[in-house]
Design an enzyme around this catalytic site. Structure first.
Site, PDB file in Angstrom:
ATOM      1  NE  ARG A  64      30.922 -74.758 -17.644  1.00  0.00           N
ATOM      2  CZ  ARG A  64      31.352 -74.469 -18.877  1.00  0.00           C
ATOM      3  NH1 ARG A  64      32.602 -74.076 -19.066  1.00  0.00           N
ATOM      4  NH2 ARG A  64      30.543 -74.580 -19.894  1.00  0.00           N
ATOM      5  CE  LYS A  66      22.714 -73.401   3.343  1.00  0.00           C
ATOM      6  NZ  LYS A  66      21.481 -73.299   4.166  1.00  0.00           N
ATOM      7  CD  GLU A 103      21.471 -66.323  11.482  1.00  0.00           C
ATOM      8  OE1 GLU A 103      21.912 -67.389  11.952  1.00  0.00           O
ATOM      9  OE2 GLU A 103      20.615 -66.284  10.597  1.00  0.00           O
ATOM     10  CE  LYS A 148      27.000 -71.449   8.426  1.00  0.00           C
ATOM     11  NZ  LYS A 148      26.439 -70.215   7.837  1.00  0.00           N
ATOM     12  CD  GLU A 188      20.503 -76.679   4.311  1.00  0.00           C
ATOM     13  OE1 GLU A 188      19.291 -76.603   4.090  1.00  0.00           O
ATOM     14  OE2 GLU A 188      21.233 -75.693   4.452  1.00  0.00           O
ATOM     15  NE  ARG A 248      25.636 -75.235   5.528  1.00  0.00           N
ATOM     16  CZ  ARG A 248      26.492 -74.678   4.681  1.00  0.00           C
ATOM     17  NH1 ARG A 248      27.245 -75.443   3.897  1.00  0.00           N
ATOM     18  NH2 ARG A 248      26.605 -73.366   4.601  1.00  0.00           N
ATOM     19  CG  ASN A 273      18.214 -73.584   7.134  1.00  0.00           C
ATOM     20  OD1 ASN A 273      18.553 -72.510   6.683  1.00  0.00           O
ATOM     21  ND2 ASN A 273      18.660 -74.733   6.639  1.00  0.00           N
ATOM     22  CG  HIS A 317      16.901 -69.463   8.643  1.00  0.00           C
ATOM     23  ND1 HIS A 317      17.316 -69.478   9.955  1.00  0.00           N
ATOM     24  CD2 HIS A 317      17.854 -68.795   7.954  1.00  0.00           C
ATOM     25  CE1 HIS A 317      18.482 -68.846  10.041  1.00  0.00           C
ATOM     26  NE2 HIS A 317      18.826 -68.434   8.846  1.00  0.00           N
ATOM     27  CG  HIS A 362      14.076 -67.265   4.629  1.00  0.00           C
ATOM     28  ND1 HIS A 362      14.747 -68.332   4.079  1.00  0.00           N
ATOM     29  CD2 HIS A 362      15.032 -66.491   5.189  1.00  0.00           C
ATOM     30  CE1 HIS A 362      16.042 -68.206   4.294  1.00  0.00           C
ATOM     31  NE2 HIS A 362      16.232 -67.101   4.984  1.00  0.00           N
ATOM     32  CG  HIS A 414      18.507 -62.959   7.471  1.00  0.00           C
ATOM     33  ND1 HIS A 414      17.608 -63.888   6.979  1.00  0.00           N
ATOM     34  CD2 HIS A 414      19.506 -63.669   8.062  1.00  0.00           C
ATOM     35  CE1 HIS A 414      18.054 -65.106   7.255  1.00  0.00           C
ATOM     36  NE2 HIS A 414      19.199 -65.002   7.916  1.00  0.00           N
TER      37      HIS A 414
END
Length: 366
Positions: free
Chosen positions: A123, A145, A187, A229, A239, A243, A247, A250, A254, A267
């Site tokens: 966990r 993330k 980025e 960031k 997010e 936040r 993206n 993105h 994506h 990416h």
């Protein structure tokens, strides 16, 4: 900025914080990062490209610990549940306890998968990011993330799990292929495009130095992007609001990556094309001026990044993939668009007809 003098940027999350170290020779600076390991077990997750170059430097800092390594094949296609299971099996074989640490030595794929595995084992155990690509240094290694891909889409499964530290050794960029390096620059541009117009202007002025991999310019760009960031993550760790601005590009990007089965675009390349599509959509919706779109395209081209949708892609398929984006709500597209360079915003309820129009225009024979 002098790349030979490491810079420390703290990511602060309430009572918690962790350092991001940026500079040269950091993988071999064992006294700096070894203190972040709390227990006696460590698993280094890397890939078959990076490990032959840098694993030994890290291994020297693990002397006296019970540790082992797990190597992925290189590429986005290997960020899968099957490999998460293999990493967890490696932790079990090591006898890793709850004070164990996973060390992610590689790019974004390695960092995402290693971090997700660390979040799952008992966990949640510690992990340290040691990014070896520019893209990972400025983006995926910072902020917690983690995740894996599904055939249906990228990063649909994951967890927020912050690292104990980020060790960004820019010496590793000397072995990074040109295409991978340029993908990382996308980025960097993204961060400036979202909320820092002066940084965008700095990138325009230093584009030649960045393209030539000048150490000081690269270190400065990394530090400025990470500071930006870190501030966003501190204000919105999971997010829930601001936040999501990170993206920009993105949702389009994506979809492009997934449509190409993670083999057509890297990416960062998907983000570059995606940012430009988002800018064109902003322009189409009357939110932004054409001059800003043109300025973004010029910078991307100067940095050697793609600005066109790859041949053979279908607008309807791309739209269907965009519907799976995690930012969408109540079945409506929710995109990151902009008013101008440095002024991005979250826009809900975007009409699919407008998105399709932008995609059709981009895909039309040129």
């Amino acid at each position: 900025m002098n790349a030979s003098s490491p810079t420390t940027i703290d990511v602060t999350l309430g009572a918690r914080s962790y350092p991001v170290w940026i500079g040269r020779g950091l993988l071999g600076d064992h006294a700096r990062w070894r203190t972040m390991l709390r227990g006696r077990h460590a698993l280094v997750v890397s890939n078959t490209t990076v490990a032959p170059l840098y694993l030994e430097r890290v291994a020297q800092g693990l002397d006296g610990l019970d540790w082992s390594s797990f190597l992925l094949d290189d590429g986005e296609a290997h960020k899968s549940f099957a490999n998460v299971e293999r990493v967890l099996a490696a932790l079990a074989g090591l006898g890793a306890t709850r004070d164990a640490c996973v060390i992610a030595l590689g790019g974004g794929v390695v960092g995402d998968l290693a971090g997700f595995s660390a979040a799952c084992w008992m966990r949640g155990i510690d992990f340290i990011q040691m990014p070896t690509t520019l893209l990972a240094m400025v983006d995926s290694s910072v902020g917690g993330k983690t995740g894996v891909n599904l055939p249906a889409g990228k990063n649909l499964v994951g967890a927020f799990h912050q690292p104990r530290a980020v060790v960004a050794d820019i010496d590793t960029l000397t072995t990074l292929p040109v295409r991978e390096y340029r993908a990382g620059l996308a980025e960097v541009v993204k961060g400036a495009a979202i909320g820092d117009e002066p940084f965008f202007a700095w990138l325009e002025a230093h584009a030649d130095a960045l393209a030539a991999r000048d150490d000081d310019a690269v270190a400065e760009a990394i530090a400025r992007k990470v500071r930006y960031k870190a501030g966003v993550v501190a204000r919105d760790e999971t997010e829930q609001g601001e936040r999501a601005l990170l993206n920009l590009g993105h949702t389009f990007g994506h979809a492009l990556e997934t449509a190409g089965r993670y083999a057509t675009l890297l990416h960062g390349e998907g983000v570059a094309v995606g940012m430009l599509l988002a800018a064109r959509l902003s322009e189409r919706l009357g939110m932004a001026a054409a001059d800003d779109t043109a300025r973004l395209q010029r910078l991307l081209e100067k940095l050697g990044l793609p600005v066109a949708v790859p041949a053979g892609m279908d607008a309807q398929q791309l739209l269907a993939l965009m519907r799976l984006d995690k930012k969408n709500t109540a079945g409506k597209l929710r995109l990151i668009l902009w008013r101008s360079i440095g002024e991005a915003e979250i826009v809900g309820g975007v009409a699919e007809a407008q998105v399709l129009a932008v995609l059709h225009e981009a895909i039309a024979p040129r």
